[in-house]
Design an enzyme around this catalytic site. Structure first.
Site, short mmCIF file in Angstrom:
data_model
loop_
_atom_site.label_atom_id
_atom_site.label_comp_id
_atom_site.label_asym_id
_atom_site.label_seq_id
_atom_site.Cartn_x
_atom_site.Cartn_y
_atom_site.Cartn_z
N LYS A 49 0.87 -1.19 0.00
CA LYS A 49 0.00 0.00 0.00
C LYS A 49 0.90 1.24 0.00
O LYS A 49 1.91 1.27 0.71
CB LYS A 49 -0.91 -0.02 1.23
CG LYS A 49 -1.94 1.12 1.26
CD LYS A 49 -2.91 0.98 2.44
CE LYS A 49 -3.95 2.11 2.46
NZ LYS A 49 -4.90 1.98 3.58
N SER A 84 -9.90 2.23 2.63
CA SER A 84 -8.95 2.97 1.82
C SER A 84 -7.94 2.09 1.08
O SER A 84 -7.32 2.55 0.12
CB SER A 84 -8.18 3.95 2.70
OG SER A 84 -7.35 3.26 3.62
N SER A 97 -10.38 -0.03 6.81
CA SER A 97 -9.73 0.10 5.50
C SER A 97 -9.06 -1.16 4.97
O SER A 97 -8.63 -1.19 3.82
CB SER A 97 -8.69 1.23 5.55
OG SER A 97 -9.34 2.47 5.49
#
Lengths: 482, 495, 104
Positions: B76, B151, B175
């Site tokens: 990420k 997210s 997330s």
């Protein structure tokens, strides 16, 4: 109506650590810009703070030294504001729960004019750990400021007093005492030029007897005691005049201009700040146990009060002498070293608080940079005690030692200051002087005491000052009575 | 091969049936083919990636490989990785090349894993649809009209589309779990403090936690073995003994491997707001658990409804402060024209941050400002404790808690963009876990027919007690032994 | 506690985010919605409840006072922003980060 000034101090002391409060970056004054600014210091994305153990120990030491409550649990909070020298956009500080609570510092306010010296207790509200900001450098590039973050993250202990001081003299005496104390316990190097010890002074005025505090203005970043005195005096006069002229005081942050001797409000902090303090989620509560305190206590040096009492008991010195000797750790250490090197205590005390201190004051030096080491002074004092030189000669020798002319024995030899210890030689001189001054001898015998002193003077002169005055007194007395 | 488990890949690599370079290259080829349409990756660097693969092959040849050596993973873009563009999905950091490694990155590097690239995400992890990214939205591999969740939407899409073997995510309010649910994968948010936050760009420090996003619980366990562990650079990192998160998985297989397991079903997780089609899938999954021997207990987490208001005070408050460092002074976006210092700040931040990030900064600034602190921030912290206490009570009655991970399947891109409050409700079942600091995971439990078209994945959420990750992984693993939802792959040509 | 345009401007200033008049109006309506959600908290009696700042009830670990960082100025300043106002140079000079003049 008589006015009264009310003063409180906030002092930022940089703690003596190897590294920053929340990172392992080194702290060295005067390094090239941003070479001591690690990823935490410049607040790169993703970095986190971890608290420096040494900074905590410094705070505990200070708490113990002022007999304060040391919080078993204290909390770090974020003080949020934007400023280019504050890389995170917040300062990690302590807000609701500081590490050190209420304590006290006693100060000696020196005599001023007819007002004698006096003692006063200044209450400490709190002391908390926080990080220092970086510095803005001007003039490197036209129209711009340069930001150096080497200082960012340096550990600070902010020490806050109650509004207990009532004159510039008291404020300066407190600041000096605090300055001495933090160096005494080894938590701050006290270097005011380098910003290791910075005072913010809150000043307000009111009518004497009024129970209400006036609106205060804060004088920021005073880095010398002289400026502090001038700034407070100017600010006090300005506030009184403003009020007497029908004006009013507005809370403000002001700067002192040493060139004009005036204070003026800062432009950049006009707006009311809203710091939005909240507990820093990156740091957990700081817990200090009784064991932690005991461990730090065991590493503490003897504090001035205790040392003063010990000097009185151990050496039979006066309260005045011991007070002067323990006015700084350096002076006390110097005195102890002088005695340890063989000097007699009372004599050492007189010399350290007298000749040595006078010399340091005249040259604006601290004891650590004394031109005469404690051991060297002890050697000189021994020469007085063993009768080699007179007290007067010793002063001359000391001056020579101070200017680097060598050790006491070498100077005594070179200047020929040795006293005559041979009583036969002294007797010969006395006999010659008595023979040459028969009239004076008669006067003495007729009851004129003054003639005795005149004869001593003549004998000392004839011996070129090398005769021991005490010995001359003795021998002359004997001869005159014979 | 692209659908192989990490264990299978490790075995192929170590028996030299395939090299890491070959494996990596096959993923890079897929990325070249599909990423332009999915937009899961926002930074790729083939040279760096292949250099790591080569090094991994050398390490395997030398015989000192770890379980993840040579396995291509996606990171990420919230993790700083030295020499990699690290943007956190923001224009603010669009040109930021991280000069240091996050703890998580260091751990994977030391294990010899290969970094395929940085995955797209909601800007500063603020979002539930990946639509707040400065680098554009991410397509849900199951249906390109739909969002992947957020997210960690890029990581979720990358795993779902088999553009990596597994990925990392972070979870502040859901997330990891919500995108795992929406994309049909297994994702775990560990107990707070288990994975170091050092080098992970902060959103809300007291809630942020990194974790794995993978195809199965078994894969997540292998990822956890690398990610978890004490790090002295994070004051909130827990000093615990190193654990083997796979240890519970290999217990002897019986007909009822979960006999005696008490599963709590909070009534608040099945109340109004949950799509009926999702509820159906969850109920079916619970039935599977019954067959595996588990006992079902009805419980209550009475303060669940308050978790969203509490979160939308605490997270923005912390974020407003965490994001103050983006001031255009030392790195990041600086406005091209400015008159003075404040103008530079105001413009740089107005231009560098997107709408949702600005909203949260403003909310956070407001709730911390003078006069409002007690009514908002302090109150939220008090209710946070009530929420945590709900769980403490619940775990007196059960071993794990189950429910949906999200109230619905993936929604259409653009559907909730203009309605922040509707978007925030996406995290109704996940936020309370972050507030309490508990571990939570989502695993694929089937598909539900969306009103507007395709059948989309549904995630079952498992919430465990503190540090009970190994048990949760086993509970998920046993389900995955008797179901194959986690092995379903989207047809990218049809999506 | 209803928000006003003035509140938006005030907090935008505190947060150093430029907000135009039209943005302020739009922001006001969105923030009002979010605050409406948050207001649900006020119905809860929290008397005597200790606020929870951290997920774990632990205390701060202390770091030994040992230097672990070396000078990385050059690496860090590669990320310096572009100066702007007509200059495409990085906003650094002589190792310093450059900002518009700070007035005291």
């Amino acid at each position: 109506m008589e006015w009264e000034v009310v003063i409180g101090l906030e002092t930022h002391t940089q703690l003596q650590t190897n590294t920053k409060i929340f990172s392992g970056a080194p702290i060295k004054y005067g390094a090239e810009p941003n070479t001591q600014a690690c990823e935490v210091s410049i607040a790169l994305p993703g970095v986190l703070p971890v608290l420096n153990k040494q900074a905590v120990e410094c705070a505990i030491k200070f708490g113990l030294a002022i007999n304060a409550e040391i919080a078993p649990r204290s909390v770090f909070a974020r003080k949020n504001y934007f400023y280019p020298d504050l890389p995170k956009g917040y300062q990690i500080s302590q807000f609701e729960l500081p590490v050190v609570g209420k304590g006290a510092v006693s100060i000696q306010v020196p005599a001023q004019g007819k007002k004698p010296a006096y003692e006063k207790v200044i209450n400490i509200t709190r002391a908390h750990l926080e990080e220092d900001a970086g510095k803005s450098v001007h003039g490197a590039v036209e129209g711009m400021s340069g930001i150096d973050l080497n200082r960012a993250g340096t550990p600070l202990l902010e020490i806050v007093t109650e509004p207990d001081m009532r004159s510039a003299a008291e404020a300066v005496a407190y600041a000096k005492q605090l300055h001495e104390l933090v160096q005494w316990i080894g938590i701050c190097d006290g270097n005011m030029q380098e910003g290791s010890f910075r005072c913010d002074v809150n000043v307000s005025v009111r009518h004497k007897g009024s129970g209400k505090l006036g609106t205060r203005r804060e004088i920021k970043n005073l880095n010398s005691f002289k400026f502090m005195q001038q700034a407070i005096e100017y600010e006090t006069r300005w506030q009184i005049e403003t009020l007497e002229d029908g004006g009013s005081i507005h809370q403000a942050t002001v700067l002192f201009n040493p060139d004009t001797g005036e204070t003026r409000a800062m432009r950049s902090k006009e707006e009311a700040n809203d710091y939005r303090y909240f507990p820093d989620p990156d740091l957990l509560p700081l817990m200090i146990s009784a064991e932690d305190k005991a461990r730090v206590q065991a590493s503490m040096p003897e504090l001035p009060e205790a040392m003063k009492a010990r000097f009185e008991a151990e050496y039979g010195l006066s309260s005045y002498d011991t007070g002067a000797l323990t006015s700084s750790r350096g002076l006390a250490d110097y005195f102890v070293a002088t005695v340890k090197a063989g000097a007699e205590a009372k004599q050492a005390a007189n010399w350290v608080t007298g000749n040595v201190s006078a010399k340091l004051n005249a040259e604006d030096k601290s004891i650590s940079s004394s031109a005469v080491a404690a051991e060297a002074l002890a050697q000189l004092l021994k020469r007085i005690t063993d009768g080699t030189i007179s007290n007067n000669a010793a002063k001359e020798v000391f001056e020579a030692m101070w200017s680097g002319e060598g050790n006491a024995d070498a100077i005594i030899e070179a200047k020929g200051l040795k006293q005559m210890s041979d009583s036969g030689a002294v007797e010969t001189i006395i006999d010659e002087v008595l023979a040459a001054n028969a009239a004076m001898v008669e006067e003495y015998k007729a009851g004129k005491e003054k003639a005795f002193n005149a004869l001593v003077g003549q004998i000392m002169k004839a011996s070129k000052g090398k005769a021991n005055p005490a010995q001359v007194n003795d021998l002359l007395m004997k001869k005159l009575k014979a | 091969m692209i659908n192989s488990s990490l264990k299978q890949l490790a075995s192929m690599l170590q028996s030299k049936k395939i090299s890491s370079v070959e494996l990596t290259q096959s993923f890079l080829t897929r990325i070249t083919q599909y990423n332009p349409s999915i937009n899961a990756y926002i930074a790729l660097d083939e040279a760096k990636t292949l250099a790591q693969a080569k090094a991994a092959d050398a390490r395997i040849a030398a015989g000192n490989a770890t379980a993840l050596t040579g396995i291509p993973l996606a990171q990420k873009d919230i993790f700083c990785a030295q020499g990699w563009q690290t943007t956190c999905g923001s224009k603010m950091l669009a040109n930021f090349i991280a000069p240091y490694d996050a703890h998580v990155i260091t751990q994977f590097d030391q294990a010899g894993a290969v970094n395929l690239g940085k995955t797209n995400m909601d800007e500063f992890a603020m979002g539930s649809s990946n639509e707040t990214s400065y680098f554009g939205g991410v397509k849900n591999p199951w249906s390109f009209d739909h969002v992947p969740g957020g997210s960690s939407g890029g990581s979720a899409a990358a795993v779902a589309a088999r553009l990596c073997a597994a990925a990392t995510g972070t979870d502040t309010g859901g997330s990891i779990r919500q995108p795992a649910s929406l994309c049909g994968l297994t994702g775990l948010k560990p107990s707070y403090g288990v994975v170091s936050r050092y080098g992970m760009i902060a959103f809300a420090s007291s809630l942020d936690q990194a974790g794995p996003m993978a195809k199965s619980a078994e894969d997540c366990a292998m990822m956890m073995n690398v990610m978890a562990g004490f790090d002295e650079r994070d004051s909130t990192s827990l000093q615990r003994d190193k654990e083997d998160y796979s240890r519970e998985l290999n217990k002897p297989q019986t007909d009822q491997p979960l006999l005696g397991l008490k599963i709590g079903l909070p009534k608040e997780f099945f109340a109004e707001g949950l799509d009926a089609s999702v509820a159906q899938v969850i109920t079916a999954a619970i039935d599977v658990y019954k067959k595996l021997g588990a006992q079902i207990i009805d419980i209550s987490l009475p303060n669940t409804g308050l978790s969203i208001p509490v979160y939308y005070v605490l997270a923005p408050a912390e974020a407003s402060s965490n994001l103050s460092r983006y001031d255009g002074v030392r790195y990041g976006h600086r406005a091209s024209e400015y008159s003075d210092l404040n103008d530079m700040y105001n413009k740089s931040r107005a231009e560098g941050f997107g709408a949702e990030v600005k909203r949260r900064i403003l909310i956070g600034t407001y709730v911390l400002s003078a006069g409002y602190y007690d009514a908002y921030y302090l109150k939220a912290q008090q209710i946070r404790r009530l929420i945590a206490q709900d769980f403490i009570e619940a775990f007196k009655q059960c071993d794990v808690i189950m429910g949906p991970a999200a109230p619905s399947t993936a929604f259409k891109a653009g559907e909730k963009v203009d309605d922040p409050v509707a978007m925030y409700l996406q995290d109704i079942y996940t936020i309370s876990t972050n507030l309490a600091g508990l571990p939570g995971m989502s695993l694929p439990a089937g598909f539900a027919q969306a009103k507007d078209g395709p059948a989309l994945p549904v995630g079952l959420q498992i919430i465990g007690n503190y540090f009970d990750e190994a048990r949760m992984l086993n509970v998920a693993h046993q389900y995955q032994q008797v179901t194959d939802w986690h092995q379903q792959m989207p047809d990218l040509k049809r999506a | 506690m209803a928000l006003s345009i003035e509140d938006i401007k005030k907090i935008a200033h505190l947060a150093r985010i430029e907000v135009s008049e039209s943005e302020a109006t739009a922001t006001l309506s969105k923030l009002t919605g979010i605050l409406g959600l948050i207001e649900q908290m006020q119905a809860v009696d929290t008397t005597g409840i200790v606020p929870m700042s951290h997920a774990q009830e632990l205390h701060q670990r202390l770091r030994d006072d040992v230097v672990t960082k070396t000078n990385q100025r050059e690496a860090f300043q590669k990320n310096a922003p572009v100066l702007g106002n007509g200059s495409t140079q990085p906003a650094v000079a002589g190792g310093l980060y450059l900002v518009p003049k700070v007035i005291e």
